[in-house]
Design a protein around this motif. Structure first.
Motif, mmCIF file in Angstrom:
data_model
loop_
_atom_site.group_PDB
_atom_site.id
_atom_site.type_symbol
_atom_site.label_atom_id
_atom_site.label_comp_id
_atom_site.label_asym_id
_atom_site.label_seq_id
_atom_site.Cartn_x
_atom_site.Cartn_y
_atom_site.Cartn_z
ATOM 1 N N SER A 1 -16.161 10.230 -12.693
ATOM 2 C CA SER A 1 -16.063 10.355 -14.155
ATOM 3 C C SER A 1 -16.320 11.797 -14.595
ATOM 4 O O SER A 1 -15.634 12.322 -15.484
ATOM 5 C CB SER A 1 -17.065 9.419 -14.832
ATOM 6 O OG SER A 1 -16.768 8.067 -14.560
ATOM 7 N N LYS A 2 -17.300 12.437 -13.977
ATOM 8 C CA LYS A 2 -17.598 13.831 -14.315
ATOM 9 C C LYS A 2 -16.396 14.728 -14.036
ATOM 10 O O LYS A 2 -16.086 15.635 -14.822
ATOM 11 C CB LYS A 2 -18.810 14.321 -13.508
ATOM 12 C CG LYS A 2 -20.125 13.655 -13.874
ATOM 13 C CD LYS A 2 -21.227 14.108 -12.928
ATOM 14 C CE LYS A 2 -22.522 13.335 -13.158
ATOM 15 N NZ LYS A 2 -23.551 13.696 -12.156
ATOM 16 N N SER B 1 -19.787 7.540 -11.191
ATOM 17 C CA SER B 1 -20.397 8.612 -11.976
ATOM 18 C C SER B 1 -19.821 9.975 -11.613
ATOM 19 O O SER B 1 -19.473 10.774 -12.495
ATOM 20 C CB SER B 1 -21.916 8.607 -11.769
ATOM 21 O OG SER B 1 -22.525 9.712 -12.398
ATOM 22 N N GLU B 2 -19.720 10.248 -10.307
ATOM 23 C CA GLU B 2 -19.203 11.550 -9.877
ATOM 24 C C GLU B 2 -17.734 11.710 -10.252
ATOM 25 O O GLU B 2 -17.311 12.777 -10.701
ATOM 26 C CB GLU B 2 -19.399 11.719 -8.362
ATOM 27 C CG GLU B 2 -20.850 11.725 -7.902
ATOM 28 C CD GLU B 2 -21.665 12.860 -8.488
ATOM 29 O OE1 GLU B 2 -21.075 13.858 -8.954
ATOM 30 O OE2 GLU B 2 -22.910 12.759 -8.493
#
Length: 393
Positions: A173-174, A170-171
């Motif tokens: 991807s951001k 998630s991190e």
């Protein structure tokens, strides 16, 4: 003052400060933490003189097997019947989140040095917890952005299917999206997998420029080896390992790991002070150099003992508050501090694995490409949604 110390001593493990190293002793992360983390904790106690505020200090350890129920049961037993005052290391994000909540309920201390989830200082933050070495936000922020900025914009993730891996993906991807890149997909794999063939075929079929490994330890190493066997790199795809530890590179060998770019909080050969401590560690650990997660245990335990010496209280929350008041300075961490949410704000490093021809002596594996200040590496305080911060405002 003497009577106050005696009172605190009576409440802290019946006159003994007891530190529990709850870690992976036999699973996929054992080489990165495990027995090396136990040794680091013992070295911290020895270097402190074996006592704090007139009390002896004892280190015990156990294997949580990377299972939250087992880890929580061990932590509860330690707190309820074995007089443990603080738990450190933990490595598994799921175990860490559970133990941090228990530590708050029991007014004990969690020194989380191994887990990666930023939630320890986010929505699940605690006045009894400190997150020491790194987190998934910093890893993604420091290592992923330079690759995207170099033009490697299309990513596919191979992700460990539990809280650590999901948060790391998630991190990252951001960061990819924020820098103008695209995420073409991801595959989730079980912890401690031995066969990544189906996941790698999906990554290969995506035609992503970069396959990001959002896993760690033996999972990362197995995936990287099998990616080479399946021809992902020879076919033009780049591999980005988002969490790398020094023992991983040693196990892989420079021929397999060369040119990997990644983030970490420590390198044993960075300067004279890191080399001096590391050589002491190596003499007691079969010649193996320490990784960042092992060294972090030393730093966290040392700072914890300094706080007890300064505060002389049995309250876990009060000890953590004292830790936040004190600057952190040792061979591992320089001019750092513990933020209101429990996050240690320290420098991170952008590192690259050397080619075999450039390695001149044992464990000479890394080049330091850049040093990223802590306030640039870690998530801004306002973005974590830590209730402690909201309450303070």
């Amino acid at each position: 003052m003497l009577s106050f110390v005696t009172s605190a001593s009576a409440d802290i493990s019946n006159g003994t400060v007891k530190i529990g190293v709850l870690t992976d002793m036999s699973g996929p992360y054992a080489d990165n933490v495990g027995a090396g983390s136990v040794l680091a904790a013992k070295m911290a106690v020895e270097d402190f003189g074996g006592k704090v505020a007139g009390m002896p200090v004892e280190v015990i350890s156990a294997d949580h097997q990377n299972k939250a129920d087992i880890g929580l049961a061990l932590a509860r037993k330690w707190y309820d019947t074995e007089g443990v005052d603080t738990i450190t290391e933990v490595v598994s994000s799921g175990v860490a989140l559970a133990v941090q909540q228990l530590s708050r309920e029991k007014d004990k201390v969690l020194l989380a040095t191994g887990p990666g989830t930023p939630e320890l200082t986010g929505k699940s933050c605690s006045p009894n917890g400190v997150h020491w070495a790194y987190d998934n936000y910093a890893l993604a922020n420091v290592a992923t952005a330079p690759l995207v900025q170099k033009g490697l914009k299309n990513w596919y993730f191979l992700t460990a299917d539990y809280s650590f891996g999901l948060a790391l993906e998630s991190e990252a991807s951001k960061v990819v999206l924020a820098n103008g890149g695209k995420v073409l997909g991801s595959s989730k794999h079980p912890l401690n997998s031995s066969d990544f063939s189906s996941f790698l075929l999906q990554a290969q079929a995506s035609k992503a420029q970069v396959v990001g490994l959002a896993n760690a330890g033996s999972d990362m190493m197995t995936a990287l080896k099998q990616a080479n066997e399946f021809g992902l790199t020879s076919g033009g795809q780049s591999m980005a390992a988002l969490l790398v530890n020094l023992p991983d590179i040693h196990a892989l060998g420079l021929a397999s790991a060369k040119d990997l770019i990644f983030a970490d909080s420590f390198y044993w050969d960075a300067n004279d002070k890191t080399r001096a401590w590391s050589k002491r560690f190596m003499e007691r650990f079969n010649g193996k150099a320490p990784g960042s997660l092992q060294v972090a245990v030393y730093g966290a335990v040392t700072h914890y003992l300094k706080a007890i010496e300064a505060n002389k209280t049995a309250s876990g929350a009060a000890i953590v508050q004292q830790m936040k008041k004190m600057p952190i300075n040792d061979f591992y961490t320089t001019n750092a501090s513990i933020r209101e949410d429990g996050r240690v704000i320290r420098d991170m490093y952008l590192l690259q694995v050397k080619e075999p021809k450039d390695s001149k002596y044992p464990w000479d594996y890394y080049k330091i490409l850049d040093t990223i200040p802590g306030d640039k590496a870690f998530r801004p305080l306002k973005d974590g949604n830590c209730p402690l911060v909201s309450a303070a405002k």
